[in-house]
Design a protein around this motif. Structure first.
Motif, PDB file in Angstrom:
ATOM      1  N   ASP A 308       0.669  -1.021   0.000  1.00  0.00           N
ATOM      2  CA  ASP A 308       0.032  -0.141   0.092  1.00  0.00           C
ATOM      3  C   ASP A 308       0.814   1.248   0.025  1.00  0.00           C
ATOM      4  OD1 ASP A 308       1.030   0.066   2.553  1.00  0.00           O
ATOM      5  OD2 ASP A 308      -0.838   0.083   3.584  1.00  0.00           O
ATOM      6  N   GLN A 309       2.198   1.105  -0.335  1.00  0.00           N
ATOM      7  CA  GLN A 309       3.114   2.127  -0.308  1.00  0.00           C
ATOM      8  C   GLN A 309       3.423   2.871   0.956  1.00  0.00           C
ATOM      9  OE1 GLN A 309       4.522   2.594  -3.341  1.00  0.00           O
ATOM     10  NE2 GLN A 309       3.019   0.950  -3.846  1.00  0.00           N
ATOM     11  N   SER A 310       2.951   2.240   2.011  1.00  0.00           N
ATOM     12  CA  SER A 310       3.421   2.691   3.490  1.00  0.00           C
ATOM     13  C   SER A 310       4.831   2.086   3.885  1.00  0.00           C
ATOM     14  CB  SER A 310       2.248   2.274   4.534  1.00  0.00           C
ATOM     15  OG  SER A 310       2.130   0.775   4.618  1.00  0.00           O
ATOM     16  N   VAL A 311       5.328   2.742   4.839  1.00  0.00           N
ATOM     17  CA  VAL A 311       6.848   2.349   5.015  1.00  0.00           C
ATOM     18  C   VAL A 311       6.827   1.241   6.123  1.00  0.00           C
ATOM     19  CG1 VAL A 311       9.060   3.206   6.297  1.00  0.00           C
ATOM     20  CG2 VAL A 311       7.790   4.696   4.585  1.00  0.00           C
ATOM     21  N   LEU A 312       7.581   0.280   5.791  1.00  0.00           N
ATOM     22  CA  LEU A 312       8.238  -0.989   6.727  1.00  0.00           C
ATOM     23  C   LEU A 312       9.267  -0.415   7.451  1.00  0.00           C
ATOM     24  CD1 LEU A 312       7.207  -3.712   7.533  1.00  0.00           C
ATOM     25  CD2 LEU A 312       8.809  -4.540   5.823  1.00  0.00           C
ATOM     26  N   GLU A 313       8.962   0.001   8.717  1.00  0.00           N
ATOM     27  CA  GLU A 313       9.924   0.764   9.638  1.00  0.00           C
ATOM     28  C   GLU A 313      11.187  -0.485   9.931  1.00  0.00           C
ATOM     29  OE1 GLU A 313      10.277   3.594  10.215  1.00  0.00           O
ATOM     30  OE2 GLU A 313       8.372   4.761  10.018  1.00  0.00           O
ATOM     31  N   ASN A 314      12.229  -0.003   9.848  1.00  0.00           N
ATOM     32  CA  ASN A 314      13.555  -0.410  10.246  1.00  0.00           C
ATOM     33  C   ASN A 314      13.812  -1.786   9.191  1.00  0.00           C
ATOM     34  OD1 ASN A 314      14.202   0.890  12.430  1.00  0.00           O
ATOM     35  ND2 ASN A 314      12.714   0.054  13.631  1.00  0.00           N
ATOM     36  N   VAL A 315      13.229  -1.650   7.719  1.00  0.00           N
ATOM     37  CA  VAL A 315      13.604  -2.583   7.053  1.00  0.00           C
ATOM     38  C   VAL A 315      14.145  -1.641   5.732  1.00  0.00           C
ATOM     39  CG1 VAL A 315      12.972  -4.456   5.386  1.00  0.00           C
ATOM     40  CG2 VAL A 315      11.991  -4.518   7.675  1.00  0.00           C
ATOM     41  N   TYR A 316      15.367  -2.043   5.366  1.00  0.00           N
ATOM     42  CA  TYR A 316      15.865  -1.237   4.122  1.00  0.00           C
ATOM     43  C   TYR A 316      16.338  -2.265   2.944  1.00  0.00           C
ATOM     44  CZ  TYR A 316      16.452   2.289   8.008  1.00  0.00           C
ATOM     45  OH  TYR A 316      16.459   2.942   8.876  1.00  0.00           O
ATOM     46  N   ALA A 317      16.154  -1.705   1.919  1.00  0.00           N
ATOM     47  CA  ALA A 317      16.587  -2.488   0.849  1.00  0.00           C
ATOM     48  C   ALA A 317      17.620  -1.541  -0.077  1.00  0.00           C
ATOM     49  CB  ALA A 317      15.233  -3.120  -0.040  1.00  0.00           C
ATOM     50  N   LEU A 318      18.310  -2.136  -0.670  1.00  0.00           N
ATOM     51  CA  LEU A 318      19.149  -1.561  -1.656  1.00  0.00           C
ATOM     52  C   LEU A 318      20.062  -2.657  -2.589  1.00  0.00           C
ATOM     53  CD1 LEU A 318      22.397  -0.197   0.154  1.00  0.00           C
ATOM     54  CD2 LEU A 318      20.734  -1.572   1.271  1.00  0.00           C
ATOM     55  N   GLY A 319      20.747  -1.958  -3.465  1.00  0.00           N
ATOM     56  CA  GLY A 319      21.532  -2.960  -4.368  1.00  0.00           C
ATOM     57  C   GLY A 319      20.445  -3.389  -5.530  1.00  0.00           C
ATOM     58  N   ASP A 320      21.146  -4.369  -6.148  1.00  0.00           N
ATOM     59  CA  ASP A 320      20.364  -4.861  -7.443  1.00  0.00           C
ATOM     60  C   ASP A 320      18.671  -5.469  -7.059  1.00  0.00           C
ATOM     61  OD1 ASP A 320      22.304  -4.336  -8.833  1.00  0.00           O
ATOM     62  OD2 ASP A 320      22.946  -6.429  -9.508  1.00  0.00           O
ATOM     63  N   ALA A 321      18.698  -5.667  -5.637  1.00  0.00           N
ATOM     64  CA  ALA A 321      17.526  -6.218  -5.134  1.00  0.00           C
ATOM     65  C   ALA A 321      16.435  -5.035  -4.882  1.00  0.00           C
ATOM     66  CB  ALA A 321      17.521  -6.960  -3.866  1.00  0.00           C
ATOM     67  N   ALA A 322      16.619  -3.675  -5.027  1.00  0.00           N
ATOM     68  CA  ALA A 322      15.633  -2.788  -4.679  1.00  0.00           C
ATOM     69  C   ALA A 322      15.958  -1.480  -5.607  1.00  0.00           C
ATOM     70  CB  ALA A 322      16.158  -2.411  -3.375  1.00  0.00           C
ATOM     71  N   ASP A 323      14.742  -0.622  -5.657  1.00  0.00           N
ATOM     72  CA  ASP A 323      14.904   0.318  -6.328  1.00  0.00           C
ATOM     73  C   ASP A 323      13.923   1.523  -5.582  1.00  0.00           C
ATOM     74  OD1 ASP A 323      15.571   2.022  -8.510  1.00  0.00           O
ATOM     75  OD2 ASP A 323      14.500   1.420  -9.815  1.00  0.00           O
ATOM     76  N   ILE A 324      14.281   2.899  -5.949  1.00  0.00           N
ATOM     77  CA  ILE A 324      13.784   3.762  -5.261  1.00  0.00           C
ATOM     78  C   ILE A 324      12.269   4.212  -5.975  1.00  0.00           C
ATOM     79  CG2 ILE A 324      13.477   6.240  -4.474  1.00  0.00           C
ATOM     80  CD1 ILE A 324      16.429   6.169  -4.165  1.00  0.00           C
ATOM     81  N   PHE A 325      11.241   4.086  -5.188  1.00  0.00           N
ATOM     82  CA  PHE A 325       9.887   4.277  -5.885  1.00  0.00           C
ATOM     83  C   PHE A 325       9.756   5.497  -6.788  1.00  0.00           C
ATOM     84  CE2 PHE A 325       5.171   5.737  -5.642  1.00  0.00           C
ATOM     85  CZ  PHE A 325       4.704   4.772  -6.540  1.00  0.00           C
ATOM     86  N   GLY A 326       9.540   5.635  -7.986  1.00  0.00           N
ATOM     87  CA  GLY A 326       9.289   6.981  -8.500  1.00  0.00           C
ATOM     88  C   GLY A 326      10.644   7.463  -8.954  1.00  0.00           C
ATOM     89  N   ASN A 327      11.828   7.049  -8.756  1.00  0.00           N
ATOM     90  CA  ASN A 327      13.187   7.354  -8.992  1.00  0.00           C
ATOM     91  C   ASN A 327      14.184   6.412  -9.591  1.00  0.00           C
ATOM     92  OD1 ASN A 327      15.323   9.242  -9.718  1.00  0.00           O
ATOM     93  ND2 ASN A 327      15.715   9.268  -7.446  1.00  0.00           N
ATOM     94  N   GLY A 328      13.687   5.531 -10.221  1.00  0.00           N
ATOM     95  CA  GLY A 328      14.326   4.439 -10.781  1.00  0.00           C
ATOM     96  C   GLY A 328      15.948   4.668 -11.372  1.00  0.00           C
ATOM     97  N   LEU A 329      16.705   3.645 -10.907  1.00  0.00           N
ATOM     98  CA  LEU A 329      18.179   3.896 -10.957  1.00  0.00           C
ATOM     99  C   LEU A 329      18.693   2.474 -11.514  1.00  0.00           C
ATOM    100  CD1 LEU A 329      19.119   5.749  -7.800  1.00  0.00           C
ATOM    101  CD2 LEU A 329      19.112   6.691 -10.254  1.00  0.00           C
ATOM    102  N   PRO A 330      19.729   2.380 -12.329  1.00  0.00           N
ATOM    103  CA  PRO A 330      20.268   1.218 -12.902  1.00  0.00           C
ATOM    104  C   PRO A 330      20.840   0.369 -11.940  1.00  0.00           C
ATOM    105  CG  PRO A 330      21.659   3.087 -13.601  1.00  0.00           C
ATOM    106  CD  PRO A 330      20.595   3.913 -12.816  1.00  0.00           C
ATOM    107  N   THR A 331      21.097  -1.215 -12.120  1.00  0.00           N
ATOM    108  CA  THR A 331      21.484  -2.048 -11.485  1.00  0.00           C
ATOM    109  C   THR A 331      23.104  -2.060 -11.538  1.00  0.00           C
ATOM    110  OG1 THR A 331      21.214  -3.703 -12.948  1.00  0.00           O
ATOM    111  CG2 THR A 331      19.398  -3.525 -11.208  1.00  0.00           C
ATOM    112  N   THR A 332      23.663  -0.818 -11.126  1.00  0.00           N
ATOM    113  CA  THR A 332      25.248  -0.856 -11.429  1.00  0.00           C
ATOM    114  C   THR A 332      25.907  -0.636  -9.904  1.00  0.00           C
ATOM    115  OG1 THR A 332      24.992   1.564 -11.028  1.00  0.00           O
ATOM    116  CG2 THR A 332      24.802   0.562 -13.466  1.00  0.00           C
ATOM    117  N   ALA A 333      27.133  -0.951  -9.901  1.00  0.00           N
ATOM    118  CA  ALA A 333      27.790  -0.932  -8.412  1.00  0.00           C
ATOM    119  C   ALA A 333      27.996   0.509  -7.968  1.00  0.00           C
ATOM    120  CB  ALA A 333      29.210  -1.331  -8.996  1.00  0.00           C
ATOM    121  N   GLU A 334      28.066   1.446  -9.046  1.00  0.00           N
ATOM    122  CA  GLU A 334      27.815   2.847  -8.607  1.00  0.00           C
ATOM    123  C   GLU A 334      26.892   3.369  -7.497  1.00  0.00           C
ATOM    124  OE1 GLU A 334      30.684   2.445 -12.027  1.00  0.00           O
ATOM    125  OE2 GLU A 334      28.537   1.759 -11.535  1.00  0.00           O
ATOM    126  N   VAL A 335      25.741   2.835  -8.195  1.00  0.00           N
ATOM    127  CA  VAL A 335      24.437   3.311  -7.537  1.00  0.00           C
ATOM    128  C   VAL A 335      24.351   2.432  -6.158  1.00  0.00           C
ATOM    129  CG1 VAL A 335      22.016   2.847  -7.401  1.00  0.00           C
ATOM    130  CG2 VAL A 335      23.067   3.738  -9.438  1.00  0.00           C
TER     131      VAL A 335
END
Length: 376
Positions: A308-335
């Motif tokens: 429902d787009q609400s935040v799940l507190e204290n759970v973070y996701a990053l790297g190739d497994a995740a992307d920022i909603f509304g601000n998609g970024l490539p699956t690169t090491a730099e990101v």
């Protein structure tokens, strides 16, 4: 076991997970890392390591460090209970030769206060028959070493007096599936290898060949046209055949089959195309995920979002497994690195007491440059 400090569980030790494992303040947190390999691989060096032009051990860093207060489990995360704050894992048992076998008979759970999901992606073979069994991949140092061992074996078998020139030519035909950065880089390194090998194996001169197969109409599809043209010129100069619009139908131990050309004898097939989410990420229900590649969607603070787009507190996701909603970024090491450094800075600024975990989930927003950009 109760902990005085907040328990951070990091799933994955790629570009993002490794930086977090090494740079989070271990005087403020009890840090646990779950990863199937005990080292982090510098992926840009793997193609050179695979062809023996670079010592493979210099392409990796150990996760365990004598000076770090942390716990590492050589294991695969298989499921998570986000309500009970626990992750189920199975051991990843190292075998002779550097391969791993998951041990599903001995599962265990790890509890957490803060979960960081960064397992990266795994190879996507698109259910091509024989690909998993017969292809060589290039995501880890053991993968690189396996390719190097296979290449050496092919050279020696081709050198035997019982091997005809025709058979030697087949053995030394290397097919690379995928015309993206990994496939192009590996092919370039192979041309350097065969050039050097002509001095050690002069009797095999002129026999090795490399073919790149890609289903797309051109290689390096997302890159600038000048870079594509340069790569094609270089491949033509070195005799590398590029077959675009090539549809792989199946792989055998000594051949691959395409819709266009039928059976093509090869000594080795290197699979360098396609990524998919690992089983752990796919098993996480109730999270918002991108349609393409199934990446976990997060807010600007890298916090995982529910459906429902609400935040799940204290759970973070990053790297190739995740992307920022509304601000998609490539699956690169730099990101991945920038996000990891941001999250390190965010969490290290927090007071490491369990009582204050409530506001650990509200860091400053990541601004795309690896640091906080102010409250939003």
């Amino acid at each position: 076991m109760n902990s005085v400090w907040p328990r951070i569980l990091i799933v994955g030790a790629g570009w993002a997970g490794f930086i977090l494992s090494q740079q989070l303040d271990d005087s403020k947190y009890d840090i646990t890392i779950i990863a199937p390999h005990q080292t982090f691989a510098y992926t840009p060096l793997l193609a050179s390591a695979a062809t023996g032009l670079f010592f493979s051990r210099l392409a990796e860093e150990p996760i365990r460090r004598a000076h770090r207060r942390m716990t590492y489990y050589r294991a695969l995360a298989t499921a998570a209970d986000l309500d009970q704050k626990s992750v189920t894992c199975i051991p990843s048992i190292l075998q002779p030769g550097g391969r791993d076998i998951p041990d599903a008979n001995h599962p265990f759970t790890v509890d957490y206060d803060i979960l960081i999901i960064a397992p990266g992606c795994v190879n996507q073979t698109f259910n091509t028959p024989g690909a998993t069994e017969h292809c060589f991949f290039l995501k880890t140092v053991p993968d690189a070493e396996a390719i190097k061992a296979k290449l050496l074996s092919l050279l020696e078998v081709a050198s035997l007096p019982t091997t005809s020139p025709e058979r030697a030519k087949e053995l030394l035909h290397i097919a690379v599936v995928g015309g993206g950065p990994t496939g192009v880089e590996l092919s370039a390194e192979l041309t350097d290898l065969f050039s050097e090998m002509s001095k050690t194996y002069p009797h095999l001169a002129g026999l090795p060949s490399i073919t790149i197969h890609d289903v797309a109409p051109e290689i390096l599809g997302v890159f600038h046209q000048k870079l594509k043209a340069h790569a094609l010129r270089s491949f033509r100069k070195h005799g590398v055949e590029v077959k675009t619009n090539s549809h792989i139908e199946k792989i055998e131990e000594d051949a691959l089959y395409t819709k266009e050309d039928g059976r093509i004898p090869v000594g080795m097939v290197a699979w360098a195309t396609g990524n998919r989410q690992c089983d752990f990420v796919e098993s996480l229900h109730g999270l918002s995920k991108a349609t393409r590649l199934g990446r976990i969607l997060t807010d600007q603070r890298l916090r995982a979002l529910k459906e429902d787009q609400s935040v799940l507190e204290n759970v973070y996701a990053l790297g190739d497994a995740a992307d920022i909603f509304g601000n998609g970024l490539p699956t690169t090491a730099e990101v991945a690195v920038q996000k990891a450094e941001y999250l390190v800075n965010t969490l290290n600024r927090r007071i490491g007491q369990v009582k204050q975990l409530g506001w650990l989930g509200d860091p400053e927003a990541w601004d795309g440059q690896g640091h906080g950009g102010g409250q939003v």
